[in-house]
Design an enzyme around this catalytic site. Structure first.
Site, PDB file in Angstrom:
ATOM      1  N   LYS A   2       0.781  -1.389  -0.020  1.00  0.00           N
ATOM      2  CA  LYS A   2      -0.153  -0.162   0.042  1.00  0.00           C
ATOM      3  C   LYS A   2       1.040   1.236   0.093  1.00  0.00           C
ATOM      4  O   LYS A   2       0.601   2.020  -0.693  1.00  0.00           O
ATOM      5  CB  LYS A   2      -0.985  -0.007   1.065  1.00  0.00           C
ATOM      6  CG  LYS A   2      -1.592   1.484   1.514  1.00  0.00           C
ATOM      7  CD  LYS A   2      -2.565   1.438   2.724  1.00  0.00           C
ATOM      8  CE  LYS A   2      -1.813   1.519   4.013  1.00  0.00           C
ATOM      9  NZ  LYS A   2      -1.668   3.059   4.284  1.00  0.00           N
ATOM     10  N   ASN A   3       1.844   1.336   0.995  1.00  0.00           N
ATOM     11  CA  ASN A   3       2.428   2.616   0.963  1.00  0.00           C
ATOM     12  C   ASN A   3       3.723   2.758  -0.005  1.00  0.00           C
ATOM     13  O   ASN A   3       4.374   3.809   0.048  1.00  0.00           O
ATOM     14  CB  ASN A   3       3.138   2.605   2.631  1.00  0.00           C
ATOM     15  CG  ASN A   3       2.180   2.906   3.579  1.00  0.00           C
ATOM     16  OD1 ASN A   3       0.952   3.146   3.135  1.00  0.00           O
ATOM     17  ND2 ASN A   3       2.311   2.881   5.126  1.00  0.00           N
ATOM     18  N   CYS A  38      -5.640  12.745  12.927  1.00  0.00           N
ATOM     19  CA  CYS A  38      -6.250  11.437  12.694  1.00  0.00           C
ATOM     20  C   CYS A  38      -6.060  10.692  13.810  1.00  0.00           C
ATOM     21  O   CYS A  38      -5.487  11.189  15.050  1.00  0.00           O
ATOM     22  CB  CYS A  38      -5.582  10.754  11.417  1.00  0.00           C
ATOM     23  SG  CYS A  38      -4.023  10.084  11.777  1.00  0.00           S
ATOM     24  N   ARG A  66      -0.258  14.465  13.203  1.00  0.00           N
ATOM     25  CA  ARG A  66       0.392  14.392  11.862  1.00  0.00           C
ATOM     26  C   ARG A  66       0.589  15.671  11.106  1.00  0.00           C
ATOM     27  O   ARG A  66      -0.127  15.735  10.091  1.00  0.00           O
ATOM     28  CB  ARG A  66      -0.302  13.113  11.580  1.00  0.00           C
ATOM     29  CG  ARG A  66      -0.297  12.124  11.924  1.00  0.00           C
ATOM     30  CD  ARG A  66      -0.808  10.633  11.183  1.00  0.00           C
ATOM     31  NE  ARG A  66      -0.054  10.248  10.254  1.00  0.00           N
ATOM     32  CZ  ARG A  66      -0.393   9.339   9.545  1.00  0.00           C
ATOM     33  NH1 ARG A  66      -1.587   8.881   9.490  1.00  0.00           N
ATOM     34  NH2 ARG A  66       0.098   8.910   8.476  1.00  0.00           N
ATOM     35  N   ASP A 126       3.868   0.478  12.067  1.00  0.00           N
ATOM     36  CA  ASP A 126       2.685  -0.093  11.284  1.00  0.00           C
ATOM     37  C   ASP A 126       2.615  -1.532  11.754  1.00  0.00           C
ATOM     38  O   ASP A 126       1.572  -2.041  11.573  1.00  0.00           O
ATOM     39  CB  ASP A 126       2.838  -0.099   9.860  1.00  0.00           C
ATOM     40  CG  ASP A 126       2.833   1.492   9.416  1.00  0.00           C
ATOM     41  OD1 ASP A 126       2.135   2.263  10.321  1.00  0.00           O
ATOM     42  OD2 ASP A 126       3.057   1.845   8.321  1.00  0.00           O
ATOM     43  N   ARG A 161      -9.212  -0.261   3.833  1.00  0.00           N
ATOM     44  CA  ARG A 161      -8.484   0.797   3.208  1.00  0.00           C
ATOM     45  C   ARG A 161      -7.143   0.307   3.184  1.00  0.00           C
ATOM     46  O   ARG A 161      -6.515   0.723   2.014  1.00  0.00           O
ATOM     47  CB  ARG A 161      -8.272   1.864   4.435  1.00  0.00           C
ATOM     48  CG  ARG A 161      -9.286   2.878   4.685  1.00  0.00           C
ATOM     49  CD  ARG A 161      -9.088   4.188   5.440  1.00  0.00           C
ATOM     50  NE  ARG A 161      -8.053   4.752   4.866  1.00  0.00           N
ATOM     51  CZ  ARG A 161      -7.225   5.507   5.528  1.00  0.00           C
ATOM     52  NH1 ARG A 161      -7.746   5.930   6.707  1.00  0.00           N
ATOM     53  NH2 ARG A 161      -6.085   5.978   4.968  1.00  0.00           N
TER      54      ARG A 161
HETATM   55  N1  EPU Z   1       5.814  14.779  11.093  1.00  0.00           N
HETATM   56  C1  EPU Z   1       6.038  16.163  11.359  1.00  0.00           C
HETATM   57  N2  EPU Z   1       5.832  16.996  10.277  1.00  0.00           N
HETATM   58  C2  EPU Z   1       5.687  16.498   9.168  1.00  0.00           C
HETATM   59  C3  EPU Z   1       5.803  15.066   9.009  1.00  0.00           C
HETATM   60  C4  EPU Z   1       5.701  14.260   9.889  1.00  0.00           C
HETATM   61  O1  EPU Z   1       5.710  16.555  12.428  1.00  0.00           O
HETATM   62  O2  EPU Z   1       5.816  17.366   8.143  1.00  0.00           O
HETATM   63  C5  EPU Z   1       5.692  13.682  12.315  1.00  0.00           C
HETATM   64  C6  EPU Z   1       4.688  12.904  12.253  1.00  0.00           C
HETATM   65  O3  EPU Z   1       3.500  13.544  13.000  1.00  0.00           O
HETATM   66  C7  EPU Z   1       4.919  11.441  13.037  1.00  0.00           C
HETATM   67  C8  EPU Z   1       6.553  11.561  12.460  1.00  0.00           C
HETATM   68  O4  EPU Z   1       7.067  12.866  11.935  1.00  0.00           O
HETATM   69  O5  EPU Z   1       5.126  11.778  14.389  1.00  0.00           O
HETATM   70  C9  EPU Z   1       6.562  10.353  11.176  1.00  0.00           C
HETATM   71  O6  EPU Z   1       5.624  10.698  10.400  1.00  0.00           O
HETATM   72  P1  EPU Z   1       5.857  10.409   8.746  1.00  0.00           P
HETATM   73  O7  EPU Z   1       5.804  11.864   8.145  1.00  0.00           O
HETATM   74  O8  EPU Z   1       7.112   9.568   8.631  1.00  0.00           O
HETATM   75  O9  EPU Z   1       4.510   9.552   8.542  1.00  0.00           O
HETATM   76  P2  EPU Z   1       3.604   9.631   7.147  1.00  0.00           P
HETATM   77  O10 EPU Z   1       4.817   9.686   6.178  1.00  0.00           O
HETATM   78  O11 EPU Z   1       2.563  10.488   7.401  1.00  0.00           O
HETATM   79  C10 EPU Z   1       3.961   6.950   6.452  1.00  0.00           C
HETATM   80  C11 EPU Z   1       3.244   6.057   6.282  1.00  0.00           C
HETATM   81  C12 EPU Z   1       2.257   5.623   7.607  1.00  0.00           C
HETATM   82  C13 EPU Z   1       3.391   5.148   8.606  1.00  0.00           C
HETATM   83  C14 EPU Z   1       4.338   6.121   8.651  1.00  0.00           C
HETATM   84  C15 EPU Z   1       5.821   5.765   9.646  1.00  0.00           C
HETATM   85  C16 EPU Z   1       2.223   6.173   3.962  1.00  0.00           C
HETATM   86  C17 EPU Z   1       1.330   6.590   3.194  1.00  0.00           C
HETATM   87  N3  EPU Z   1       2.137   6.203   5.361  1.00  0.00           N
HETATM   88  O12 EPU Z   1       3.245   7.974   7.109  1.00  0.00           O
HETATM   89  O13 EPU Z   1       1.464   4.190   7.369  1.00  0.00           O
HETATM   90  O14 EPU Z   1       2.779   4.534   9.871  1.00  0.00           O
HETATM   91  O15 EPU Z   1       4.776   6.573   7.608  1.00  0.00           O
HETATM   92  O16 EPU Z   1       6.471   4.911   9.027  1.00  0.00           O
HETATM   93  O17 EPU Z   1       3.619   5.797   3.571  1.00  0.00           O
HETATM   94  C18 EPU Z   1      -0.233   2.696   7.869  1.00  0.00           C
HETATM   95  O18 EPU Z   1      -0.015   2.213   6.829  1.00  0.00           O
HETATM   96  O19 EPU Z   1      -0.980   2.372   8.692  1.00  0.00           O
HETATM   97  C19 EPU Z   1       0.179   4.105   8.193  1.00  0.00           C
HETATM   98  C20 EPU Z   1      -0.040   4.996   8.955  1.00  0.00           C
END
Ligand code: EPU
Length: 436
Positions: free
Chosen positions: A22-23, A123, A128, A323, A415
């Site tokens: 998915k990701n 969420c 996030r 995850d 999802r």
């Molecule tokens: N963060 C910030 N600011 C930003 C971006 C991130 O503060 O601009 C913080 C987030 O709030 C969090 C941390 O940094 O505390 C890491 O977040 P990250 O940005 O890495 O998460 P993401 O990119 O939104 C992806 C996956 C998630 C997975 C996370 C961590 C996708 C589409 N989603 O989310 O997947 O948990 O990386 O590995 O790739 C899932 O599949 O169930 C899922 C939630």
């Protein structure tokens, strides 16, 4: 709302084929916006989030063709043609259902010089924010304002007063962010000059996206490390069905099935997967007493008796993935002994705990730490899914609980898991979807 009815206590036996990740699929679909030519992706999982992304892209004017629409048998092949995008916008109605919609921001801005993307809200697993995505694009010369709930972005103005190309930059994000790295890497492929992303995420999904972009003509080095270097090019080309990019196997779906077998017992072979992407989880399963035997593109997993409780701390890749935290917690709930689980990535990712307790689990949460003391048996009850991975943990708990477990709100599961109940039924679980 559909529910899952599970009668626990069956051993799991047989084979499961793992779907595409998915990701990886979500950023790969968004990356097709970077080319004016059609791009074909293969091993695309059948998921609600994939459908939402396709809807989002179609709304912008991307033409989408599934191989199945051509009478082809390959349900997992999709061709996307972003040659006639007329509306570089991601509306709130779609973004609110899927935070990953933010992944269109970088590609739209890089190719069209403008983008309008709804700000994702909070969420179930935390606030996030996307400040790092915005900060990085600003470093590349983008002009960005956030107003009326939308990120309004345009490229640096050229001599003609029109938004032009982004400019390469050295960007160090404040924390490691997966979709942040993906957005900036995609934007940089069409920027002028070199971009260096420091503190980049190293997840296998980043490498998959980089490989797709390279196949489309991008110049990228260092994917899979903390420093990614991108030399901007003038345009990216398409990929014909014969050149289709194969999406990597879903390591979280793989890990979920490994935990299900570890908790419920049995002997299962997972096909079309890759153990190398999942070392931290496999190490912990072995510590728990589960037998995991990886092959070239399969993993055999077997378990009998109660596992041993194992503690862990979630970390960015190659650490233990957040995850997988909820699913491994379900295994610990029926293990011998007790173990501490530390969640370091998200602020609020223990929503499954109260539902597991309804099934008879013993878990105590203190801030970012959950201490689980295994019990010999869980007892079936009605529980509610709160997010995707929480749902998977409740399904695992239901597989081992005595009697019937009804998991409500499984739209969360749909999802991100490709036909999970059918796959579980295929290995002997007593599980059915109750339409509602
Ligand atoms: N963060 C910030 N600011 C930003 C971006 C991130 O503060 O601009 C913080 C987030 O709030 C969090 C941390 O940094 O505390 C890491 O977040 P990250 O940005 O890495 O998460 P993401 O990119 O939104 C992806 C996956 C998630 C997975 C996370 C961590 C996708 C589409 N989603 O989310 O997947 O948990 O990386 O590995 O790739 C899932 O599949 O169930 C899922 C939630």
């Amino acid at each position: 709302m559909d529910k899952l009815l599970i009668r626990g206590g069956r051993r799991l036996q047989g084979e499961v084929t793992i779907s595409g990740a998915k990701n990886a699929a979500l950023p790969d679909l968004c990356a097709t916006l970077l080319s004016a030519e059609p791009v074909t992706l293969a091993n695309v999982p059948q998921l609600q989030d994939v459908n939402t992304t396709i809807k989002l892209l179609a709304n912008m004017g991307v033409a989408v063709q599934r191989a199945a629409d051509r009478g082809d048998d390959q349900h997992d092949v999709i061709t996307l043609d972003a040659g006639k995008v007329h509306n570089p916008e991601a509306p709130y109605e779609l973004v609110k259902t899927m935070r990953a919609s933010i992944l269109v921001l970088g590609p739209l801005l890089a190719r069209f010089g403008r983008a309008r993307v709804s700000l994702p809200g909070g969420c179930a697993i935390g606030s996030r924010p996307v400040d790092q995505h915005i900060k990085g694009l600003q470093a590349m010369g983008a002009h960005i304002v956030v107003e009326h709930g939308y990120i309004e972005a345009r490229g640096p103005l050229g001599a003609d007063g029109q938004p032009g190309r982004l400019k390469g930059a050295r960007i160090t994000t404040d924390m490691v962010t997966v979709t942040g790295t993906e957005n900036l890497m995609m934007a940089a492929t069409l920027a002028e000059g070199e971009t260096i992303l420091e503190n980049a995420a190293q997840e296998p999904e980043i490498v998959d996206l980089a490989n797709l972009l390279i196949a489309m003509g991008a110049r990228i080095e260092g994917q899979g490390t903390h420093r990614i270097r991108i030399q901007g090019v003038d345009a990216l080309h398409g990929l014909t069905p014969a050149q289709a990019h194969q999406i990597i196997p879903d390591r979280i779906e793989t890990g979920t099935f490994l935990c299900a077998v570890g908790a419920a017992g049995g002997d299962v072979t997972l096909r079309r997967t890759d153990a190398e992407q999942l070392e931290a989880v496999i190490d912990k399963l072995r510590e728990a007493g589960v037998t995991v035997e990886p092959g070239a593109d399969f993993i055999r997993v077997s378990a009998s008796g109660r596992p041993k409780a194992v503690g862990f701390r979630t970390k960015e890749h190659p650490g233990f993935p957040t995850d997988m935290q909820a699913q491994f917690m379900a295994l610990n709930c029926v293990a011998e002994g007790s173990a501490a689980i530390h969640e370091t990535i998200f602020e609020n990712r223990f929503m499954h705990v109260n539902e597991l307790i309804r099934l008879g689990a013993r878990v105590e949460v203190d801030g970012h730490t959950a201490v689980v003391t295994g019990v010999p048996a869980l007892s079936g009850a009605t529980v509610m899914a709160t997010d995707l991975r929480a749902s998977a943990s409740l399904v695992i708990a239901g597989l081992v609980a005595e009697g019937e477990t009804l998991v409500d709100r499984i739209y969360h599961l749909d999802r991100g898991y490709d036909r999970m109940e059918a796959k579980l039924r295929g290995i002997g679980a007593d599980i059915e979807r109750v339409k509602g």
